[in-house]
Design an enzyme around this catalytic site. Structure first.
Site, PDB file in Angstrom:
ATOM      1  N   ASN A  11     -20.059  27.503 -82.572  1.00 17.79           N
ATOM      2  CA  ASN A  11     -19.427  26.482 -83.404  1.00 17.79           C
ATOM      3  C   ASN A  11     -20.447  26.045 -84.451  1.00 17.79           C
ATOM      4  OD1 ASN A  11     -18.231  24.243 -84.515  1.00 17.79           O
ATOM      5  ND2 ASN A  11     -18.224  23.020 -82.629  1.00 17.79           N
ATOM      6  N   LYS A  13     -19.979  24.019 -86.779  1.00 17.08           N
ATOM      7  CA  LYS A  13     -19.738  22.633 -87.217  1.00 17.08           C
ATOM      8  C   LYS A  13     -19.794  22.580 -88.750  1.00 17.08           C
ATOM      9  CE  LYS A  13     -21.400  21.094 -82.769  1.00 17.08           C
ATOM     10  NZ  LYS A  13     -22.046  20.064 -81.962  1.00 17.08           N
ATOM     11  N   HIS A  95     -12.479  18.952 -80.275  1.00 12.73           N
ATOM     12  CA  HIS A  95     -13.927  18.780 -80.065  1.00 12.73           C
ATOM     13  C   HIS A  95     -14.241  17.279 -80.036  1.00 12.73           C
ATOM     14  CE1 HIS A  95     -18.231  18.882 -80.736  1.00 12.73           C
ATOM     15  NE2 HIS A  95     -18.197  20.147 -80.346  1.00 12.73           N
ATOM     16  N   GLU A  97     -16.487  15.645 -81.356  1.00  9.53           N
ATOM     17  CA  GLU A  97     -16.821  15.077 -82.669  1.00  9.53           C
ATOM     18  C   GLU A  97     -15.554  14.749 -83.452  1.00  9.53           C
ATOM     19  OE1 GLU A  97     -19.477  18.229 -83.750  1.00  9.53           O
ATOM     20  OE2 GLU A  97     -20.903  17.505 -82.259  1.00  9.53           O
ATOM     21  N   GLU A 165     -17.472  20.207 -72.492  1.00  7.43           N
ATOM     22  CA  GLU A 165     -18.649  19.796 -73.256  1.00  7.43           C
ATOM     23  C   GLU A 165     -18.936  18.320 -72.984  1.00  7.43           C
ATOM     24  OE1 GLU A 165     -19.258  22.576 -76.866  1.00  7.43           O
ATOM     25  OE2 GLU A 165     -17.895  20.998 -77.474  1.00  7.43           O
ATOM     26  N   GLY A 171     -25.996  18.462 -78.634  1.00  7.78           N
ATOM     27  CA  GLY A 171     -27.026  18.238 -79.637  1.00  7.78           C
ATOM     28  C   GLY A 171     -28.185  17.376 -79.180  1.00  7.78           C
ATOM     29  N   SER A 210     -25.966  21.869 -75.669  1.00  7.69           N
ATOM     30  CA  SER A 210     -27.387  22.240 -75.604  1.00  7.69           C
ATOM     31  C   SER A 210     -27.637  23.562 -74.893  1.00  7.69           C
ATOM     32  CB  SER A 210     -28.208  21.103 -74.970  1.00  7.69           C
ATOM     33  OG  SER A 210     -28.136  19.935 -75.772  1.00  7.69           O
ATOM     34  N   GLY A 231     -23.401  25.211 -80.196  1.00  6.03           N
ATOM     35  CA  GLY A 231     -23.516  24.593 -81.509  1.00  6.03           C
ATOM     36  C   GLY A 231     -24.768  25.065 -82.217  1.00  6.03           C
TER      37      GLY A 231
END
Ligand code: 13P
Length: 251
Positions: A11, A13, A95, A97, A165, A171, A210, A231
């Site tokens: 991903n 992003k 997701h 986010e 996730e 992250g 991560s 990510g």
């Protein structure tokens, strides 16, 4: 147990411009005949160009979101048929986010997943608890509720991928213990089988948060982990290629 093909999904992003497509060439060269499925989900602006670039390789391309409608007056949005026409085979939905930045709800994710499946895309439905929810002992109830609400009733093993996730692992460099990942993935598998029977047994369950070359092997050895949604480490071919190789070893 169902025969679930392992999936390494990246991903990107909101990262990546044309120059970064060189990483895709490097990835294709690093894993020319991968022993697992390999997917990259760039920003919408790069989907068509990336799809053209990976033609003839084993790498697939996906979107990061879609609108539930086919077309219409929805400024700034992209529909599932548009993603498919641009060369996408998958789309990430729900997701964390997007759940945070755009207030996406389980019901909203479900209608997007229905639209994705109707357009022939595989929906990668994301779910995961916040740190506060984990500390309150609510992890399984949260992901269970998200799974029930976000996955449409017509889901099949071919059309659905679920990504666990944990929000606090995205992250941050923090990763749950392998026992914690196994607990959630085993729970999600049981919920999918309870709802979809044999199809639920065939749905791939990805871990995300991560994932790096240094921890991929131990994560891929965990029960009911069928791959990863990556990510930051998917942006560089050297790192993502190493994760793909770790998944091949586990396959
Ligand atoms: P990181 O791998 O950067 O933690 O991101 C995980 C993620 O959100 C993938 O969708």
């Amino acid at each position: 147990m169902a025969d679930r093909r392992k999936l390494a999904a990246g991903n990107w992003k909101m990262h990546g411009v044309g120059a970064d497509l060189a990483e895709v060439d490097a990835l294709a060269a690093a894993v020319p005949e991968p022993g697992c499925e390999v997917l990259l989900c760039p920003p919408a602006t790069l989907i068509a160009r990336m799809a053209a670039r990976v033609a003839g390789t084993a790498i697939e391309v996906g979107g990061q979101d879609c609108h539930p409608a086919t077309a219409g007056a929805h400024t700034g949005d992209v529909s599932a048929p548009m993603l498919a026409e641009a060369g996408a085979s998958h789309v990430i939905l729900g997701h964390s986010e997007r759940r945070t930045d755009h207030a996406e709800t389980d019901a909203g994710v479900r209608v997007k997943a229905e639209a994705a499946m109707a357009a022939g895309l595989r929906a990668i439905v994301c779910l995961g608890e916040t740190l506060g929810e984990r500390e309150a002992g609510e992890t399984l109830s949260v992901v269970g509720r998200q799974l029930a609400g976000s996955v449409p009733s017509g889901a099949t093993a071919a059309a659905l991928v679920v990504a666990y996730e944990p929000v606090w692992a995205i992250g941050t460099g923090k990763v749950p213990t392998m026992d914690q990942i196994a607990e959630v993935h085993d729970f999600l598998r049981a919920e999918l089988i309870a709802r979809f029977g044999a199809e639920g047994d065939g749905v791939r369950l990805l871990y995300g948060g991560s994932v790096k070359p240094s921890n991929a092997d131990e994560i891929f050895a965990v029960s009911n982990v069928d791959g990863a949604l990556v990510g930051g480490a998917s942006l560089k071919a050297a790192d993502f290629g190493a994760i793909v190789t770790a998944l091949e070893r586990a396959a």
